[in-house]
Design an enzyme around this catalytic site. Structure first.
Site, mmCIF file in Angstrom:
data_model
loop_
_atom_site.group_PDB
_atom_site.id
_atom_site.type_symbol
_atom_site.label_atom_id
_atom_site.label_comp_id
_atom_site.label_asym_id
_atom_site.label_seq_id
_atom_site.Cartn_x
_atom_site.Cartn_y
_atom_site.Cartn_z
ATOM 1 N NE ARG A 56 -2.189 -1.157 3.643
ATOM 2 C CZ ARG A 56 -1.782 -0.196 4.463
ATOM 3 N NH1 ARG A 56 -2.053 1.076 4.190
ATOM 4 N NH2 ARG A 56 -1.127 -0.476 5.567
ATOM 5 C CE LYS A 198 -6.188 -4.574 4.287
ATOM 6 N NZ LYS A 198 -6.912 -5.250 5.396
ATOM 7 C CG HIS A 217 -7.593 -5.125 10.175
ATOM 8 N ND1 HIS A 217 -6.269 -4.841 10.403
ATOM 9 C CD2 HIS A 217 -7.622 -5.866 9.044
ATOM 10 C CE1 HIS A 217 -5.530 -5.380 9.444
ATOM 11 N NE2 HIS A 217 -6.322 -6.015 8.623
ATOM 12 C CB SER A 235 0.730 -7.366 8.173
ATOM 13 O OG SER A 235 1.312 -8.197 7.213
ATOM 14 C CE LYS A 239 -5.412 -9.598 10.717
ATOM 15 N NZ LYS A 239 -5.814 -9.705 9.320
ATOM 16 C CB THR A 240 -4.452 -15.306 7.513
ATOM 17 O OG1 THR A 240 -4.842 -13.969 7.181
ATOM 18 C CG2 THR A 240 -4.985 -16.259 6.462
ATOM 19 C CG ASP A 254 -7.888 -8.637 6.374
ATOM 20 O OD1 ASP A 254 -7.070 -8.633 7.314
ATOM 21 O OD2 ASP A 254 -7.928 -7.742 5.522
ATOM 22 N NE ARG A 319 -0.363 -9.269 1.697
ATOM 23 C CZ ARG A 319 -0.938 -9.071 2.880
ATOM 24 N NH1 ARG A 319 -1.927 -9.851 3.260
ATOM 25 N NH2 ARG A 319 -0.510 -8.110 3.672
#
Length: 528
Positions: A56, A198, A217, A235, A239-240, A254, A319
């Site tokens: 980003r 996003k 989030h 990140s 989390k994933t 997410d 990704r």
């Protein structure tokens, strides 16, 4: 959410000779590969590269300063204002740019699995692989829904259009501009697909709280008995990975909303980190990368077309994008009840925070507002030792409203539904980065599972270190020697020194929340 009339310019663009609307996955794969935008890999996924922008561009993201929103947005280091004149000028330039493209692709879909609050959207892209990306990441409409679909928000994605800052009033050639009044998002000068995902999340973080819905989030899953868990984390904190549990059904990885009815996924797919991906550690993610999935900036062997997930020569931010349906055990549609357990994930490179601890409501709000994790040495130029990183509500770059709006909503939800909150450190133990070791994933999974099963609700705890966190003394499947971080260090006094250093950084960061109640500061933060 009330729909708005599509402008004449958008109608003209939609009806242009060069437009392909709602192409299927096979059609988009064919377009992306035949046009040289992407290559087919050995698993059937397509792989694309995004050039110099592999992440980003937060300094290039703006909100148009408009009467309907200017008094609500939390202007500052995250949300930058831009004038309506600059927006209008760039809008016209982007429209004309897209009209001249040989081919233009349009996806129509939704954000939000809760039909009462979902946002209908349309995305114009000049690249077929970008359209495949949003097809997999947003919620795809049924044929019946498509016949009555009227977009409430539009993304115009024109990566090959580069702004001239001297003329266009931007910070660089790249721009991501949101107009809440016109309900349009302009994206130019960057091929990084995550900007589209996003941007819509940012919109939902503005719109959902207005309806009394907490936008979050986080990832989420549900057990056989209907028990729902939320996983917050920046990140690289897991989390994933941790929400992809073979024993639980995934709601989403997410972005979620928490309404009076329960939790719902904002998306229709996953955008997982692919760095060091293996089937052994993350089988659900690994096996989801098949036909129709998108690999972004992953190095692929030109002959075998096998992905090398360990190769970071293009970027560490590799990704994989795939639809939720690529995972076997999901909740479909992506809605569930109220959370029983909330997990805050942090990757503490200082080795100070315990691998798991129970939080009071005040501690939960304090750590939610803090949103702590670490940047590691070598990840950015000039970083030679671990650095504390604080991202409000574990998602600061995507929050248009003041942080306290989201924190107060979370506090009320915790009270209303008696949710148990845990802080889980997936970072270092036995010393800071370079001295200690990363916490074993198998241990972290065991601790999380114990929390989800209620096995830690009544266990004996220690209140270790300056952070005064309740640390369980026993967790099934985890050696007791790793539970208290001070005990895991060879030199306890060195641990105390490092813990006080980190506590001071927490306090310094929290000073920016001037309106937070004294109770949260005194009962939730480090001991003075």
């Amino acid at each position: 959410m009330n729909s708005v009339n599509t402008s004449n310019e958008l109608n003209d663009l939609l009806n242009g000779q060069n437009v392909h609307i709602q192409l299927s996955v096979p059609q988009l794969v064919e377009k992306a590969t035949s046009r040289g935008e992407a290559v087919l890999t050995s698993t059937g996924a397509v792989k694309a590269e995004t050039g110099k922008y592999t992440g980003r561009s937060p300094k290039d993201k703006f909100f148009v300063e408009e009467d309907i929103s200017k008094d609500k947005i939390d202007w500052g280091s995250v949300n930058f204002p831009i004038s309506s004149e600059i927006f209008s000028s760039l809008y016209n330039k982007v429209i004309n740019h897209l009209k001249l493209k040989d081919e233009l692709y349009v996806f129509k879909g939704f954000a939000g699995a809760d039909k009462e609050s979902r946002l209908s959207l349309q995305v114009f892209t000049e690249y077929a692989w970008h359209n495949l990306f949003v097809h997999q990441l947003f919620i795809r409409p049924t044929e019946e829904e498509l016949t009555s679909h009227e977009a409430q928000f539009t993304i115009l994605c024109a990566p090959s259009f580069k702004a001239d800052p001297a003329i266009d009033g931007t910070n660089s050639e790249t721009f991501i501009i949101v107009s809440l009044e016109k309900r349009i998002i302009l994206i130019g000068g960057t091929e990084y697909a995550g900007e589209m995902k996003k941007s819509i999340f940012t919109i939902m973080n503005y719109l959902l709280p207005e309806q009394g819905i907490l936008s979050m989030h986080c990832s989420s899953n549900v057990g056989e008995k209907g028990d729902v868990a939320l996983f917050f984390g920046l990140s690289g904190t897991g989390k994933t990975t941790l929400s992809a549990d073979a024993d639980r059904k995934l709601i989403g990885d997410d972005e979620h909303g928490w309404s009076d009815n329960g939790v719902f996924n904002i998306e229709g797919g996953c955008y997982a980190k692919a760095i060091n991906l293996t089937r052994e550690n993350e089988p659900q993610i690994f096996d989801a990368i098949r036909f129709g999935s998108v690999l972004e900036n992953v190095v692929v062997d030109p002959e075998t077309r096998i992905a090398d997930y360990d190769d970071i020569s293009l970027t560490e931010n590799t990704r994989a994008a795939y639809p939720l349906q690529a995972i076997d055990n999901i909740v479909d549609p992506s809605v569930a009840g109220h959370p029983n357990t909330i997990i805050f994930l942090t990757a503490d490179a200082f080795g100070v925070l315990p691998p798991i601890s129970k939080l009071t409501k005040e501690q939960a709000m304090y750590h939610f507002l803090s949103g702590f994790t670490s940047k590691l040495a070598g990840t950015e130029r000039g970083i030679t030792t671990p650095q504390a990183t604080f991202s409000t509500c574990f998602g600061s770059p995507f929050l248009p409203l003041p942080a306290t709006v989201y924190a107060e909503m979370l506090g009320k939800k915790i009270d209303q539904h008696n949710a148990q909150v845990f802080l889980v450190n997936t970072g270092w133990t036995g010393g800071e980065y370079g001295v200690g070791k990363r916490m074993k994933l198998s241990y972290t999974r065991a601790m999380v599972r114990a929390a989800l099963k209620g096995q830690l609700d009544n266990v004996k705890t220690d209140s270790g270190s300056v952070f005064a966190l309740a640390i369980p003394t026993e967790v099934p499947g985890v050696p007791s020697t790793v539970l208290n971080p001070r005990d895991a260090w060879a030199d306890p006094l060195a641990y105390d020194k490092k813990a006080n250093e980190l506590a001071n950084q927490f306090r310094e960061n929290f000073n920016k929340f001037g309106s937070v109640s004294e109770e949260i500061v005194s009962k939730g933060g480090p001991i003075n």
